[in-house]
Design a protein around this motif. Structure first.
Motif, PDB file in Angstrom:
ATOM      1  N   ILE A  67      -6.841  34.346  11.053  1.00 14.83           N
ATOM      2  CA  ILE A  67      -6.788  33.420   9.918  1.00 14.83           C
ATOM      3  C   ILE A  67      -8.199  32.934   9.594  1.00 14.83           C
ATOM      4  CG2 ILE A  67      -5.746  31.289   9.037  1.00 14.83           C
ATOM      5  CD1 ILE A  67      -3.560  33.202   9.825  1.00 14.83           C
ATOM      6  N   THR A  68      -8.944  32.570  10.623  1.00 15.49           N
ATOM      7  CA  THR A  68     -10.317  32.089  10.412  1.00 15.49           C
ATOM      8  C   THR A  68     -11.158  33.163   9.734  1.00 15.49           C
ATOM      9  OG1 THR A  68     -10.075  30.735  12.392  1.00 15.49           O
ATOM     10  CG2 THR A  68     -12.321  31.078  11.581  1.00 15.49           C
ATOM     11  N   ALA A  71     -10.195  33.587   6.082  1.00 17.59           N
ATOM     12  CA  ALA A  71     -10.679  32.451   5.287  1.00 17.59           C
ATOM     13  C   ALA A  71     -12.174  32.560   5.038  1.00 17.59           C
ATOM     14  CB  ALA A  71     -10.363  31.141   6.005  1.00 17.59           C
ATOM     15  N   ALA A  72     -12.925  32.811   6.104  1.00 14.51           N
ATOM     16  CA  ALA A  72     -14.386  32.857   5.972  1.00 14.51           C
ATOM     17  C   ALA A  72     -14.815  33.997   5.046  1.00 14.51           C
ATOM     18  CB  ALA A  72     -15.031  32.998   7.348  1.00 14.51           C
ATOM     19  N   GLN A  74     -13.150  35.373   2.581  1.00 15.42           N
ATOM     20  CA  GLN A  74     -12.850  35.069   1.180  1.00 15.42           C
ATOM     21  C   GLN A  74     -13.691  33.903   0.661  1.00 15.42           C
ATOM     22  OE1 GLN A  74     -10.852  36.927  -1.015  1.00 15.42           O
ATOM     23  NE2 GLN A  74     -11.942  35.573  -2.434  1.00 15.42           N
ATOM     24  N   ASN A  88      -5.521  38.310  -5.149  1.00 13.60           N
ATOM     25  CA  ASN A  88      -4.885  37.662  -3.992  1.00 13.60           C
ATOM     26  C   ASN A  88      -3.586  36.944  -4.349  1.00 13.60           C
ATOM     27  OD1 ASN A  88      -7.044  38.570  -2.578  1.00 13.60           O
ATOM     28  ND2 ASN A  88      -7.694  36.585  -1.771  1.00 13.60           N
ATOM     29  N   GLY A 283      -2.432  25.410   8.937  1.00 18.16           N
ATOM     30  CA  GLY A 283      -3.259  24.209   8.948  1.00 18.16           C
ATOM     31  C   GLY A 283      -3.943  24.004   7.605  1.00 18.16           C
ATOM     32  N   HIS A 284      -4.207  25.097   6.932  1.00 14.16           N
ATOM     33  CA  HIS A 284      -4.849  25.039   5.616  1.00 14.16           C
ATOM     34  C   HIS A 284      -3.865  24.489   4.575  1.00 14.16           C
ATOM     35  CE1 HIS A 284      -7.695  26.381   2.500  1.00 14.16           C
ATOM     36  NE2 HIS A 284      -6.625  26.719   1.813  1.00 14.16           N
ATOM     37  N   PRO A 285      -4.345  23.641   3.652  1.00 10.17           N
ATOM     38  CA  PRO A 285      -3.442  23.055   2.647  1.00 10.17           C
ATOM     39  C   PRO A 285      -2.984  24.078   1.612  1.00 10.17           C
ATOM     40  CG  PRO A 285      -5.486  21.771   2.882  1.00 10.17           C
ATOM     41  CD  PRO A 285      -5.700  23.091   3.559  1.00 10.17           C
ATOM     42  N   ILE A 286      -1.808  24.593   1.819  1.00  6.51           N
ATOM     43  CA  ILE A 286      -1.204  25.492   0.828  1.00  6.51           C
ATOM     44  C   ILE A 286       0.297  25.295   0.886  1.00  6.51           C
ATOM     45  CG2 ILE A 286      -1.335  27.438   2.478  1.00  6.51           C
ATOM     46  CD1 ILE A 286      -1.498  29.301  -0.007  1.00  6.51           C
ATOM     47  N   SER A 316      -6.899  30.275  -0.248  1.00  4.88           N
ATOM     48  CA  SER A 316      -5.566  29.892   0.230  1.00  4.88           C
ATOM     49  C   SER A 316      -4.658  31.117   0.330  1.00  4.88           C
ATOM     50  CB  SER A 316      -4.942  28.861  -0.721  1.00  4.88           C
ATOM     51  OG  SER A 316      -5.671  27.653  -0.675  1.00  4.88           O
ATOM     52  N   ALA A 318      -5.591  34.280   0.644  1.00  3.35           N
ATOM     53  CA  ALA A 318      -6.071  35.168   1.719  1.00  3.35           C
ATOM     54  C   ALA A 318      -5.555  34.674   3.069  1.00  3.35           C
ATOM     55  CB  ALA A 318      -7.601  35.224   1.718  1.00  3.35           C
ATOM     56  N   ILE A 319      -5.577  33.365   3.244  1.00  4.64           N
ATOM     57  CA  ILE A 319      -5.065  32.774   4.483  1.00  4.64           C
ATOM     58  C   ILE A 319      -3.568  33.028   4.598  1.00  4.64           C
ATOM     59  CG2 ILE A 319      -4.562  30.539   5.574  1.00  4.64           C
ATOM     60  CD1 ILE A 319      -7.371  29.610   4.649  1.00  4.64           C
ATOM     61  N   LEU A 321      -1.809  35.413   3.267  1.00  3.93           N
ATOM     62  CA  LEU A 321      -1.575  36.828   3.553  1.00  3.93           C
ATOM     63  C   LEU A 321      -1.853  37.140   5.024  1.00  3.93           C
ATOM     64  CD1 LEU A 321      -3.136  38.324   0.295  1.00  3.93           C
ATOM     65  CD2 LEU A 321      -0.826  38.848   1.125  1.00  3.93           C
TER      66      LEU A 321
ATOM     67  N   THR B  68     -19.241  27.413   3.753  1.00  6.30           N
ATOM     68  CA  THR B  68     -18.460  28.457   4.419  1.00  6.30           C
ATOM     69  C   THR B  68     -18.664  28.397   5.933  1.00  6.30           C
ATOM     70  OG1 THR B  68     -18.723  29.842   2.467  1.00  6.30           O
ATOM     71  CG2 THR B  68     -18.001  30.956   4.482  1.00  6.30           C
ATOM     72  N   MET B  75     -12.791  25.735  11.753  1.00  3.59           N
ATOM     73  CA  MET B  75     -11.505  26.455  11.831  1.00  3.59           C
ATOM     74  C   MET B  75     -11.331  27.109  13.194  1.00  3.59           C
ATOM     75  SD  MET B  75     -10.708  28.356   8.196  1.00  3.59           S
ATOM     76  CE  MET B  75      -8.999  28.790   8.618  1.00  3.59           C
ATOM     77  N   TYR B  79      -7.810  22.726  13.698  1.00  4.19           N
ATOM     78  CA  TYR B  79      -7.360  22.544  12.305  1.00  4.19           C
ATOM     79  C   TYR B  79      -6.032  21.801  12.381  1.00  4.19           C
ATOM     80  CZ  TYR B  79      -7.737  24.163   7.379  1.00  4.19           C
ATOM     81  OH  TYR B  79      -7.913  24.263   6.015  1.00  4.19           O
ATOM     82  N   PHE B 310      -1.725  17.606   5.770  1.00  3.49           N
ATOM     83  CA  PHE B 310      -3.024  18.281   5.822  1.00  3.49           C
ATOM     84  C   PHE B 310      -4.201  17.318   5.590  1.00  3.49           C
ATOM     85  CE2 PHE B 310      -0.162  21.538   3.653  1.00  3.49           C
ATOM     86  CZ  PHE B 310       0.088  22.273   4.789  1.00  3.49           C
TER      87      PHE B 310
END
Lengths: 469, 469
Positions: A67-68, A71-72, A74, A88, A283-286, A316, A318-319, A321, B68, B75, B79, B310
């Motif tokens: 996931i990290t 995210a990085a 993208q 995406n 953990g990411h806001p989505i 978001s 990409a994370i 997925l 980034t 991350m 998180y 979040f």
């Protein structure tokens, strides 16, 4: 950020000063300062490891490297809004569509479960042209003004019930009006919704929607009786309303056998709107709303743009997925079936042994263990449950309670929770409850047992504030 | 994710099918597919570069490596949610506090400007025990149910005005009831709010809050007249309400001279609640509410937890901290003063030259250029403004319009926008408007000018769909 900037006491003092005190801490009398986490393990400022039984948001495990990395990568390319075309968002919507019944094929991406439920409310009202909402007792659907209105768990403590809100009994076969000995509790509870609709109609009101978590969480880790959702949906549709399945806590394979908890109700049930959130981004806001073409078309037809600044951005998605990939690659649904099943068995054994354990219920890695004063009255044992949570914390296990009386010990760990983790927590509970074995335990008897020798191997040191608790 | 997965046509087709059509695209007849971005530049699927004049969210420049890196590093560590103690949230709140007047010292972290405004509404109501809200005409405060109610820009097209909402005239000295020739438009517009409060009181209603963007954006890039906010705040306080400054579009140094746009109104004005969002995370979903101890205490006193899953997590706060560092290190406020000042001068020169340019207003990198049919009637030239936007897109400049009649060309670029960028866009506008020079331009005269030779150096190829537009 790796090193501690402030001593724990100072962090706490600054937090009390700078952050609204309505934002509460776990273990408020002796909060935990967590510096890093991996998988199902949390590490405090002294490197002490805690087993995490409740972080359902960190769905595939805390800080999963896939996931990290997604995210990085993208974030280095593009972190813009959805007014520009991007692959995406369509890739992600397409992948989510594949997990849902065909009719749920239009998606709106937002930043939180609350935003998702608010949008669901707007969609339902725009489509039906009705205002009223039916919700389950003790439900919680989010922190926004509109959602407090449809959350009995909140509005009962605040401004009270709005005239357009109708509260149906929670289909809880342990505490509710129809119990496990009823011949068809699914039908009986569905009939309560039907009656509620009839009453509302008598007052001239019109139902836009029925909102329910597919497994009520704050309500106490409730499993709907068979046939409930399908019959409720029939009544709601008949009234011109739509069925909103809140999958914010329960989606993305937590129940193991299915990707969505509503699918436990069989293939002949399909909600009209599904909201999703917490586990989506690890953990990411989505968050997201899925609905039908008809409902989406009605929303488009009002001619007003829906723009969500951050919702559905390339990072978001990409994370999102990457998270779907991890669930598949690591067979986390299979793990939820195996480990959740084993944990439930272990807890059922504790139920036989310990009279405090009134009920054990759940599916996959969504499990509740209800603590009661005695099994006949089923009177919730709130203080005893709180004590168990505090004692487990001393054993470096992070867990908490839910339910109307905070008497349900809830398990909703990261999906990489292992058989060994299940055995560790079950053994710990057994030993804590065992201190009072042979009698209905009183708080006094349960206080201050000796540390459990088998469980201290990972404790490198005991912070002084814990020793003083 | 670096490579294009679908051909642009296919992405568009999938998007039309899978994403709610209320979510609109820029240049909907010929949308742009953006694959990557850096600083103030966007790159489409053919590597074509566009100058970005409107992405205020990507505040310190698209994909800034410092952001980034900060995100990826955090991350990898943690998180989690804010129920665990962590240094980042207090570090970040402390840094934000240093930018604000002392009395704004309590913070709530959320995921979007909409969540922030909804919480501001809850805080104001809880503190004042009043319900009603005064808003400015044409205002937009977010996409949530509660915020559509206080956004005339939205509710006029939807369910209409609620009885608890009171709409004050937009203090627009170009189009409004009091104009630049008025002796004290700040006082005059503030008096309209005072009258509105008196009318509301006559109806037995009670004012909880006055909500306004510190520089109304959707309203048309409006600069409040001197003394307006302070006098409004006096009337609102007298009525027992609070002043909410919506800094979601305008905060974090966009105005250059100050960190917050409300500070343009002088040191003797201080809002009671400030909401912030878009630029906070350079694209990452983070937003915040800052308020006073008294208001926060009243919210705590209701005894109900505020939990935002979040909001305020360690990654969001690490990103927020990194963004504050970049603003300082790269002197982006200084850049906003210099480049914004230069751009405004260039546009003022265009105003002398081109009768279509009715007004040029703004501060720092928040600038509006109003296109009018003629300067006497000040009639908005909506079609001409739309044409200018389309033509600029052909010149690889992404810009858009705002204001009640979509006649205001708005500039709110990433804060790294350069003197050369300002000159490029101004030259382009000059040449496009120049095609119709010497006459009040008609759409026909403005159509299809030849490509501008000086501006095609960065165009490696022209996608066929643009050539056909």
């Amino acid at each position: 950020m790796a090193l501690e900037v402030f001593h724990k006491d100072e962090t706490l003092q600054m937090r009390r000063k700078l952050i609204g005190q309505s934002c509460r801490l776990f273990f408020s009398h002796d909060p935990v300062k967590i510096m890093r986490a991996r998988g199902q393990y949390l590490y405090d400022e002294n490197g002490m490891q805690y087993l995490d039984c409740i972080s359902n948001v960190q769905h595939v495990g805390h800080c999963h490297p896939s996931i990290t990395q997604a995210a990085a990568a993208q974030m280095d390319l593009l972190y813009s809004n959805t007014r520009f075309l991007h692959d995406n968002i369509v890739l992600y919507a397409n992948r989510l569509a594949a997990t849902l019944p065909k009719k749920l094929c239009v998606f709106y991406f937002v930043n939180s479960g609350s935003e998702a439920n608010d949008l669901a409310l707007r969609l339902a009202r725009q489509y039906t042209r009705h205002q009223d909402v039916i919700v389950l007792d003790y439900a919680y659907h989010g922190h926004l003004t509109s959602l407090i209105d449809i959350s009995p768990y909140k509005f009962r403590k605040l401004e009270g019930q709005k005239e357009w809100v109708h509260v149906a009994p929670l289909p809880d076969t342990y505490h509710g009006i129809y119990r496990e000995d009823h011949l068809d509790p699914g039908q009986a509870y569905a009939d309560t919704v039907k009656s509620l609709i009839e009453e509302a109609h008598k007052k001239g009101r019109k139902i836009s929607s029925f909102f329910a978590e597919s497994l009520p969480s704050v309500g106490g880790q409730i499993i709907f009786p068979t046939g409930y959702c399908k019959r409720v949906a029939e009544s709601v549709h008949e009234a011109g309303g739509v069925y909103v399945a809140d999958e914010i806590q329960t989606g993305f394979g937590r129940v193991g056998s299915h990707f969505w908890a509503f699918q436990l109700q069989g293939e002949d049930f399909c909600p009209d709107i599904v909201t999703m959130g917490k586990p989506m981004g690890n953990g990411h806001p989505i968050a997201c709303v899925a609905t039908t073409e008809e409902i989406a078309d009605a929303f488009t037809a009002n001619g007003v743009e829906y723009f969500n600044t951050f919702g559905g951005n390339p990072v978001s998605c990409a994370i999102g997925l990457a998270l779907l990939d991890v669930i598949e690659k690591e067979d986390l649904r299979g793990n939820a079936v195996r480990v959740g099943g084993h944990l439930k068995q272990l807890l059922l054994q504790l139920q036989i042994k310990h009279p405090l354990v009134g009920d054990v219920r759940g599916v996959g890695l969504f499990i509740g263990m209800e603590i009661v004063k005695d099994r006949v009255s089923r009177k919730p044992a709130t203080e005893e449950a709180a004590h168990l949570v505090r004692r487990l914390k001393e054993e470096r296990i992070v867990i908490s309670t839910d339910g109307p009386w905070d008497s349900v010990i809830k398990f909703k760990p990261p999906m990489c929770f292992s058989i060994e983790d299940a055995e560790r927590v079950s053994t710990c509970i057994d030993q804590i409850l065992g201190v009072a074995k042979g009698a209905v335990p009183s708080i006094g008897m349960m206080l201050r047992p000796k540390p459990l020798p088998a469980l201290v191997s990972d404790m490198r040191s005991l912070p002084s504030e814990t020793a003083n608790s």
